[in-house]
Scaffold this motif. Structure first.
Motif, PDB file in Angstrom:
ATOM      1  N   UNK A   1      -7.532   5.860  12.977  1.00 57.11           N
ATOM      2  CA  UNK A   1      -8.314   5.586  14.165  1.00 57.11           C
ATOM      3  C   UNK A   1      -9.652   6.290  14.107  1.00 57.11           C
ATOM      4  N   UNK A   2     -10.147   6.679  15.275  1.00 51.73           N
ATOM      5  CA  UNK A   2     -11.447   7.310  15.330  1.00 51.73           C
ATOM      6  C   UNK A   2     -11.446   8.593  14.516  1.00 51.73           C
ATOM      7  N   UNK A   3     -12.417   8.742  13.662  1.00 52.79           N
ATOM      8  CA  UNK A   3     -12.542   9.948  12.853  1.00 52.79           C
ATOM      9  C   UNK A   3     -11.916   9.856  11.489  1.00 52.79           C
ATOM     10  N   UNK A   4     -11.266   8.739  11.159  1.00 50.61           N
ATOM     11  CA  UNK A   4     -10.634   8.642   9.852  1.00 50.61           C
ATOM     12  C   UNK A   4     -11.702   8.470   8.773  1.00 50.61           C
ATOM     13  N   UNK A   5     -11.399   9.007   7.559  1.00 47.60           N
ATOM     14  CA  UNK A   5     -12.394   8.853   6.499  1.00 47.60           C
ATOM     15  C   UNK A   5     -11.772   8.862   5.149  1.00 47.60           C
TER      16      UNK A   5
ATOM     17  N   UNK B   1      -3.248  10.616   3.155  1.00 47.36           N
ATOM     18  CA  UNK B   1      -4.540  10.187   3.698  1.00 47.36           C
ATOM     19  C   UNK B   1      -5.322  11.433   4.084  1.00 47.36           C
ATOM     20  N   UNK B   2      -6.593  11.467   3.717  1.00 44.48           N
ATOM     21  CA  UNK B   2      -7.477  12.554   4.139  1.00 44.48           C
ATOM     22  C   UNK B   2      -8.305  12.040   5.312  1.00 44.48           C
ATOM     23  N   UNK B   3      -8.271  12.765   6.413  1.00 46.61           N
ATOM     24  CA  UNK B   3      -8.889  12.334   7.662  1.00 46.61           C
ATOM     25  C   UNK B   3     -10.083  13.231   7.988  1.00 46.61           C
ATOM     26  N   UNK B   4     -11.196  12.615   8.361  1.00 50.50           N
ATOM     27  CA  UNK B   4     -12.366  13.359   8.822  1.00 50.50           C
ATOM     28  C   UNK B   4     -12.445  13.266  10.339  1.00 50.50           C
ATOM     29  N   UNK B   5     -12.439  14.409  11.004  1.00 59.29           N
ATOM     30  CA  UNK B   5     -12.582  14.462  12.460  1.00 59.29           C
ATOM     31  C   UNK B   5     -13.955  15.029  12.780  1.00 59.29           C
ATOM     32  N   UNK B   6     -14.746  14.263  13.521  1.00 60.88           N
ATOM     33  CA  UNK B   6     -16.075  14.726  13.861  1.00 60.88           C
ATOM     34  C   UNK B   6     -17.072  13.587  13.780  1.00 60.88           C
ATOM     35  N   UNK B   7     -18.345  13.958  13.698  1.00 62.34           N
ATOM     36  CA  UNK B   7     -19.415  12.967  13.675  1.00 62.34           C
ATOM     37  C   UNK B   7     -19.985  12.842  12.265  1.00 62.34           C
ATOM     38  N   UNK B   8     -21.049  12.041  12.141  1.00 64.21           N
ATOM     39  CA  UNK B   8     -21.719  11.885  10.848  1.00 64.21           C
ATOM     40  C   UNK B   8     -22.478  13.142  10.457  1.00 64.21           C
ATOM     41  N   UNK B   9     -22.610  14.075  11.395  1.00 65.11           N
ATOM     42  CA  UNK B   9     -23.407  15.280  11.139  1.00 65.11           C
ATOM     43  C   UNK B   9     -22.550  16.529  10.931  1.00 65.11           C
ATOM     44  N   UNK B  10     -21.260  16.426  11.130  1.00 64.55           N
ATOM     45  CA  UNK B  10     -20.406  17.592  10.936  1.00 64.55           C
ATOM     46  C   UNK B  10     -18.988  17.309  11.392  1.00 64.55           C
ATOM     47  N   UNK B  11     -18.050  18.132  10.959  1.00 64.52           N
ATOM     48  CA  UNK B  11     -16.661  17.945  11.357  1.00 64.52           C
ATOM     49  C   UNK B  11     -15.709  18.668  10.420  1.00 64.52           C
ATOM     50  N   UNK B  12     -14.471  18.256  10.438  1.00 61.29           N
ATOM     51  CA  UNK B  12     -13.438  18.900   9.630  1.00 61.29           C
ATOM     52  C   UNK B  12     -12.563  17.834   8.973  1.00 61.29           C
ATOM     53  N   UNK B  13     -11.979  18.182   7.829  1.00 58.37           N
ATOM     54  CA  UNK B  13     -11.034  17.318   7.139  1.00 58.37           C
ATOM     55  C   UNK B  13      -9.628  17.872   7.288  1.00 58.37           C
ATOM     56  N   UNK B  14      -8.665  16.975   7.479  1.00 56.95           N
ATOM     57  CA  UNK B  14      -7.260  17.365   7.382  1.00 56.95           C
ATOM     58  C   UNK B  14      -6.518  16.224   6.704  1.00 56.95           C
ATOM     59  N   UNK B  15      -5.292  16.465   6.319  1.00 60.14           N
ATOM     60  CA  UNK B  15      -4.564  15.481   5.518  1.00 60.14           C
ATOM     61  C   UNK B  15      -3.191  15.189   6.108  1.00 60.14           C
ATOM     62  N   UNK B  16      -2.774  13.933   5.976  1.00 63.64           N
ATOM     63  CA  UNK B  16      -1.399  13.516   6.258  1.00 63.64           C
ATOM     64  C   UNK B  16      -0.749  13.259   4.904  1.00 63.64           C
ATOM     65  N   UNK B  17       0.337  13.967   4.618  1.00 68.25           N
ATOM     66  CA  UNK B  17       0.941  13.927   3.283  1.00 68.25           C
ATOM     67  C   UNK B  17       2.428  13.614   3.389  1.00 68.25           C
ATOM     68  N   UNK B  18       2.915  12.762   2.520  1.00 69.63           N
ATOM     69  CA  UNK B  18       4.349  12.441   2.498  1.00 69.63           C
ATOM     70  C   UNK B  18       5.153  13.702   2.170  1.00 69.63           C
ATOM     71  N   UNK B  19       6.198  13.914   2.921  1.00 68.16           N
ATOM     72  CA  UNK B  19       6.991  15.138   2.815  1.00 68.16           C
ATOM     73  C   UNK B  19       8.065  14.999   1.733  1.00 68.16           C
ATOM     74  N   UNK B  20       7.670  15.112   0.466  1.00 71.09           N
ATOM     75  CA  UNK B  20       8.636  14.968  -0.631  1.00 71.09           C
ATOM     76  C   UNK B  20       9.427  16.252  -0.876  1.00 71.09           C
ATOM     77  N   UNK B  21       8.991  17.370  -0.277  1.00 72.76           N
ATOM     78  CA  UNK B  21       9.700  18.644  -0.456  1.00 72.76           C
ATOM     79  C   UNK B  21      10.658  18.934   0.691  1.00 72.76           C
TER      80      UNK B  21
END
Length: 247
Positions: free
Chosen positions: A243-247, A202-222
């Motif tokens: 939750x809040x900030x997901x995108x 899942x790629x998550x957006x943290x921030x508002x509609x005007x700016x923010x950052x993306x981070x990812x939750x990834x299954x640990x297959x390694x």
């Protein structure tokens, strides 16, 4: 200058797998995009980044038998309109590399897909012109999934671009296993073709509609997780909550 995007992407993945560090700079990769100077400080949509990466991989990493991007990500959708007078069905296929679904008022991916594939009645001022009847008629419009790719990307419409720019920040659930069979038409699934998908990231957006950052939750297959848990992504139960900030 001289940075080559596929090489920088490959180099970054190699460093991520081989390096014993908590973080790595993506500056060489973004510079290879031409995103330098002022571009580096502009918020780019994750969907835009995905299309940019796909286009560059297709252009600069050709292989015998065709690009790997369509092989992995390209599927087909089917749009149908059925005339309620004569029963004629008009059908049109379109390619997709991701499925864009509405988030507003929805509890999760399943409800969004249910809404996307729900039949629409074309009546009253919204009647359909049937070529067979040569007149406006009541009809039913349907959207369904046809050929499915090995990897399905689902893009969430987290932002509203009406008079006021808005971001929907309510809870939104992603099931760890999703059966897409009910969203497909009869006979659409080829023999041996799977319709069940496991959530990988899942790629998550943290921030508002005007700016923010993306981070990812990834299954640990390694098996790189510090806690040694390689089961459900993020150690979740039957679904992951955005939750809040997901995108």
């Amino acid at each position: 200058g001289g940075l080559f995007m596929p090489c920088e992407l490959q180099r970054l993945f190699a460093y991520l797998q081989a390096s014993d560090v908590r973080a790595l700079s993506t500056l060489p990769l973004t510079r290879s995009f031409g995103w330098d100077g002022s571009e580096a400080h502009v918020q780019h949509d994750i969907h835009e980044l995905t299309r940019f990466l796909f286009d560059n991989v297709e252009t600069y990493m050709p292989r015998e038998g065709g690009s790997i991007i369509p092989e992995l990500f390209k599927g087909k959708t089917v749009n149908e309109v059925e005339c309620k007078t004569c029963g004629n069905v008009s059908s049109r296929e379109e390619d997709f590399y991701d499925l864009t679904v509405s988030v507003e008022g929805k509890s999760g991916v399943v409800e969004s897909l249910d809404c996307l594939t729900e039949a629409e009645q074309l009546t009253g001022d919204n009647q359909y012109r049937c070529d067979n009847c040569n007149k406006l008629v009541d009809a039913e419009r349907r959207f369904r999934l046809g050929k499915m790719p090995p990897i399905v990307c689902v893009s969430l419409l987290r932002f509203s671009w009406s008079d006021v720019r808005e971001k929907f920040t309510h809870r939104f659930a992603f099931p760890l296993v999703l059966d897409m069979k009910k969203y497909r038409g009869q006979g659409e699934a080829a023999e041996g073709e799977e319709s069940v998908y496991e959530l990988f990231s899942c790629v998550i957006h943290s921030g508002s509609a005007y700016g923010g950052h993306y981070h990812a939750i990834i299954r640990d297959i390694l098996h790189k997780g510090e806690d040694g848990d390689t089961g459900n992504a993020a150690g979740a139960g039957p679904e992951i909550e955005g939750g809040e900030g997901s995108g």
